[in-house]
Design a protein around this motif. Structure first.
Motif, PDB file in Angstrom:
ATOM      1  N   GLY A  98     -10.081   2.561  -3.484  1.00 12.98           N
ATOM      2  CA  GLY A  98      -9.511   2.134  -1.879  1.00 12.98           C
ATOM      3  C   GLY A  98      -8.201   1.355  -2.418  1.00 12.98           C
ATOM      4  N   GLU A 107      -5.799   3.520  -3.033  1.00  8.59           N
ATOM      5  CA  GLU A 107      -4.927   4.421  -2.351  1.00  8.59           C
ATOM      6  C   GLU A 107      -4.295   2.688  -1.721  1.00  8.59           C
ATOM      7  OE1 GLU A 107      -7.859   5.511  -0.287  1.00  8.59           O
ATOM      8  OE2 GLU A 107      -8.290   7.189  -2.341  1.00  8.59           O
ATOM      9  N   SER A 108      -4.224   1.737  -1.446  1.00  2.98           N
ATOM     10  CA  SER A 108      -3.981   0.596  -0.405  1.00  2.98           C
ATOM     11  C   SER A 108      -3.000   0.533  -1.163  1.00  2.98           C
ATOM     12  CB  SER A 108      -4.557  -0.297   0.031  1.00  2.98           C
ATOM     13  OG  SER A 108      -5.263  -1.299  -0.786  1.00  2.98           O
ATOM     14  N   GLU A 109      -2.498   0.164  -2.315  1.00  2.00           N
ATOM     15  CA  GLU A 109      -1.722   0.002  -3.419  1.00  2.00           C
ATOM     16  C   GLU A 109      -0.430   1.294  -3.602  1.00  2.00           C
ATOM     17  OE1 GLU A 109      -1.402  -1.902  -7.392  1.00  2.00           O
ATOM     18  OE2 GLU A 109      -1.940  -3.142  -5.540  1.00  2.00           O
ATOM     19  N   ALA A 119      -0.094   2.464  -0.439  1.00  2.00           N
ATOM     20  CA  ALA A 119       0.492   2.784   0.701  1.00  2.00           C
ATOM     21  C   ALA A 119       1.601   1.490   0.960  1.00  2.00           C
ATOM     22  CB  ALA A 119      -0.520   2.644   2.099  1.00  2.00           C
ATOM     23  N   ARG A 120       1.168   0.684  -0.100  1.00  2.00           N
ATOM     24  CA  ARG A 120       2.453  -0.632   0.873  1.00  2.00           C
ATOM     25  C   ARG A 120       3.621   0.193  -0.094  1.00  2.00           C
ATOM     26  NH1 ARG A 120      -1.101  -5.018  -2.591  1.00  2.00           N
ATOM     27  NH2 ARG A 120      -3.108  -5.161  -1.734  1.00  2.00           N
TER      28      ARG A 120
END
Length: 158
Positions: free
Chosen positions: A150, A153-155, A157-158
């Motif tokens: 998580g 994947e969020s890093e 997406a930035r």
């Protein structure tokens, strides 16, 4: 892998290996996913090189931080593999860690959807492996791996 002595966690993380590598090798990033939520992690030492120390503390309630991991890195192959053991502490002294002594190998490989992430946790004997499994290896390492995914994947997406 030896099924009598080893436990594993595997997952595809939808982020490049470099992003997953940074999550493992940067103190501030590691602190965000290394212990199962809702516990908090403090990274006291992260010297990611062969012979370097790996020391973390955790807090279950945001109060006092207690020892969590005191280990030594054995192998570091940039963007590919990290191996550490808690059988030797960060000062290179033999240790008798609770709950069990282990050597963990983290392997990162390219995958069409990101990173093929695999952890093998090796134990000295079948009893230690069984104890680690009974104490919730799958839930603990599984949840931490999900948190890593998580986070990475969020890093990305930035």
């Amino acid at each position: 892998m030896n099924s009598d002595l080893d436990l594993t966690v595997e997952r595809v993380i939808r982020a490049p290996r470099a992003t997953v590598w940074r999550a493992w090798t940067d103190r501030s990033r590691l602190a965000r996913w290394w212990v199962p939520a809702p516990a908090l992690c403090r990274v006291d030492r992260l010297d990611v090189r062969p012979g370097g120390g790996f020391v973390t503390r955790l807090s279950d309630d945001g109060g006092e931080f207690v020892p969590h991991m005191d280990a030594t890195f054995l192998v570091v192959d940039e963007y590919e593999r990290i191996v550490f053991t808690n059988a030797v502490d960060s000062a290179w002294r033999p240790a008798s860690p609770v709950p069990v002594a282990m050597t963990a190998e983290v392997a990162l490989n390219d995958h069409p959807h990101g990173t093929d992430y695999r952890v093998i946790v090796r134990h000295g004997d079948p009893a230690a492996r069984a104890r680690h499994e009974e104490l919730g290896f799958a839930d603990g390492w599984g949840s931490v791996t999900a948190q890593l995914a998580g986070f990475a994947e969020s890093e990305e997406a930035r």
